[in-house]
Motif scaffolding. Structure first.
Motif, mmCIF file in Angstrom:
data_model
loop_
_atom_site.group_PDB
_atom_site.id
_atom_site.type_symbol
_atom_site.label_atom_id
_atom_site.label_comp_id
_atom_site.label_asym_id
_atom_site.label_seq_id
_atom_site.Cartn_x
_atom_site.Cartn_y
_atom_site.Cartn_z
ATOM 1 N N ARG A 46 9.559 -2.145 -2.792
ATOM 2 C CA ARG A 46 8.678 -1.637 -1.742
ATOM 3 C C ARG A 46 8.560 -2.687 -0.645
ATOM 4 N NH1 ARG A 46 5.454 -5.235 -1.992
ATOM 5 N NH2 ARG A 46 4.364 -4.466 -0.182
ATOM 6 N N ALA A 48 8.564 -2.750 3.829
ATOM 7 C CA ALA A 48 9.547 -2.219 4.787
ATOM 8 C C ALA A 48 10.899 -2.952 4.783
ATOM 9 C CB ALA A 48 8.919 -2.184 6.177
ATOM 10 N N ARG A 89 11.032 7.899 0.775
ATOM 11 C CA ARG A 89 9.713 7.605 1.361
ATOM 12 C C ARG A 89 9.829 7.772 2.883
ATOM 13 N NH1 ARG A 89 6.603 2.336 -0.476
ATOM 14 N NH2 ARG A 89 4.781 3.584 0.088
ATOM 15 N N ASP A 237 4.981 -1.153 8.778
ATOM 16 C CA ASP A 237 6.009 -0.244 8.282
ATOM 17 C C ASP A 237 6.767 0.429 9.410
ATOM 18 O OD1 ASP A 237 4.067 -0.430 5.837
ATOM 19 O OD2 ASP A 237 6.021 0.288 5.146
ATOM 20 N N ASN A 247 0.794 0.661 9.009
ATOM 21 C CA ASN A 247 0.867 -0.270 7.873
ATOM 22 C C ASN A 247 -0.015 0.302 6.767
ATOM 23 O OD1 ASN A 247 1.849 -2.789 6.733
ATOM 24 N ND2 ASN A 247 -0.267 -3.485 6.830
ATOM 25 N N LYS A 248 -0.071 -0.394 5.670
ATOM 26 C CA LYS A 248 -0.811 0.059 4.494
ATOM 27 C C LYS A 248 -2.210 0.569 4.850
ATOM 28 C CE LYS A 248 0.338 0.372 1.180
ATOM 29 N NZ LYS A 248 0.868 1.714 0.818
HETATM 30 O O1 MRU Z 1 3.422 1.168 0.058
HETATM 31 P P1 MRU Z 1 4.020 -0.168 0.260
HETATM 32 O O2 MRU Z 1 3.607 -1.169 -0.748
HETATM 33 O O3 MRU Z 1 5.524 -0.101 0.436
HETATM 34 O O4 MRU Z 1 3.435 -0.647 1.650
HETATM 35 C C1 MRU Z 1 3.908 -1.833 2.215
HETATM 36 C C2 MRU Z 1 3.169 -2.278 3.410
HETATM 37 O O5 MRU Z 1 2.329 -1.593 3.931
HETATM 38 C C3 MRU Z 1 3.589 -3.587 3.993
HETATM 39 O O6 MRU Z 1 2.526 -4.211 4.623
HETATM 40 C C4 MRU Z 1 4.721 -3.360 5.011
HETATM 41 O O7 MRU Z 1 5.775 -2.642 4.448
HETATM 42 C C5 MRU Z 1 5.219 -4.617 5.563
HETATM 43 S S1 MRU Z 1 6.152 -5.537 4.423
HETATM 44 C C6 MRU Z 1 6.715 -6.943 5.140
#
Ligand code: MRU
Length: 350
Positions: A46, A48, A89, A237, A247-248
């Protein structure tokens, strides 16, 4: 031992199985496309940039044993693989960026044999990995300039080694600042529902010997009010052409809180996370994930009544007005984002 989140090993894709952390550091070997699709969907791999690498290696994994006899046949097979992986995803643009790079290899080599193209695809996948290692270190280098000795920094989710190949974006900035001798204190939001902050960020920061304090997501405002947070930094993301950033889930509330408490709010991401084909965050597709992730505590202990209605979006969009700066491998981008993002891309591609 240095960690690598994803790599090609023994003719398979080797990943750290992130669902096993922090209890066990366990590697998973992926032999087929279905296995990769599931690993992505279940967040075994997981983040990005790591998904960009998964896309690259995934296309190669899917095509390496192909019996295609012509370019046209191979191209059709690759199109099928790309289409399939693209359904794993929806939000992180790096996944689609990686798939597009792999498709580009096929288009560029119209007159070449399937074996030659397979070899080029392998090279491209490895290039994606090598480039991420460099990009994250550049993000760290640029971003560390914004951080001072004894800064207290709040972060969410995991934008570290585990979300990239081996260094991180938001956490890469913190790693670099620490490498420069700055003493940085990190507050990690646990990041419900899937606890990437508690399970992954706290684990990797601790492993690196960095001062990390874990908080529940709903503690951030109180911490800020007490003046205990000097800066906030998060990964991304997908970043739209105007700077709006997905982002998350929970990142947006941290940006609002930062604004009210006058705390700088930074996003750290490589150029591969920008989607210049969309004007604003309104166009970013958001993933809705299964209810059991919210009703259970990391798939185990139930914490809600059976059958309760659940809303479980994986991401939110922080409007560009709330972002102090975007730290990229091509330097720090400040408002006005629409103009300055364009400029950064122009300079990077010169
Ligand atoms: O659902 P996830 O764990 O894949 O979400 C990831 C994030 O939101 C990260 O902050 C994002 O991908 C940046 S990673 C450098």
């Amino acid at each position: 031992m240095a960690l690598q989140t994803i790599e090609w090993k023994n003719d398979q894709i080797k990943i750290i199985d992130q669902t096993k952390l922090p209890l066990k550091l366990e590697y998973l070997y992926i032999r087929d496309l279905k296995g990769l699709w599931q690993a992505i969907r279940e967040l075994k791999v997981r983040g990005a940039p790591a998904l960009g690498a998964a896309a690259g290696l995934g296309v190669y994994l899917g095509i390496k044993d192909s019996k295609a006899k012509s370019h046209a046949e191979l191209k059709r097979e690759i199109e099928r693989i790309v289409k399939y992986l693209a359904t794993s995803r929806p939000t992180a643009i790096n996944l689609f960026w990686g798939l597009e790079r792999m498709s580009g290899v096929v288009l560029k080599n119209k007159d070449k044999s399937p074996d030659f193209i397979k070899n080029e695809l392998f090279k491209e996948a490895r290039k994606i990995i090598a480039e991420d290692k460099i990009a994250c270190r550049k993000i760290g280098l640029h971003g560390a300039k914004l951080f001072e000795d004894r800064d207290a920094v709040l972060t969410i989710c995991n934008a570290g080694i585990l979300a990239t190949i081996d260094y991180g974006t938001a956490l890469g900035v913190i790693y670099r600042a620490c490498e420069e001798g700055k003493r940085i204190k990190v507050f990690a939001c646990e990041t419900r529902p899937l606890l990437q902050g508690a399970r992954l960020t706290a684990w990797e920061l601790k492993r690196k010997g960095i001062d990390v304090t874990l908080i529940c997501d709903n503690m951030a405002a109180a911490l800020m009010k007490q003046g205990r947070v000097k800066k906030v930094i998060a990964g991304a993301d997908r970043i739209a052409a105007n700077g709006d950033t997905a982002n998350k889930i929970g990142t947006y509330s941290l940006a609002v809180l930062s604004h009210i408490h006058r705390i700088p709010f930074y996003i750290a991401a490589p150029l591969s996370t920008f989607d210049l084909s969309i004007k604003s965050g309104k166009e970013i597709p958001n993933e809705e994930r299964p209810a059991y992730e919210v009703t259970g505590l990391f798939f185990k202990q139930p914490v809600a009544p059976k059958g309760v209605k659940v809303f479980n979006p994986a991401f939110d969009v922080t409007p560009q007005q709330l972002i102090t700066a975007i730290i990229t491998d091509a330097g720090i981008i400040k408002p006005a984002y629409k103009i300055n993002i364009k400029k950064a891309f122009k300079n990077a591609h010169q």
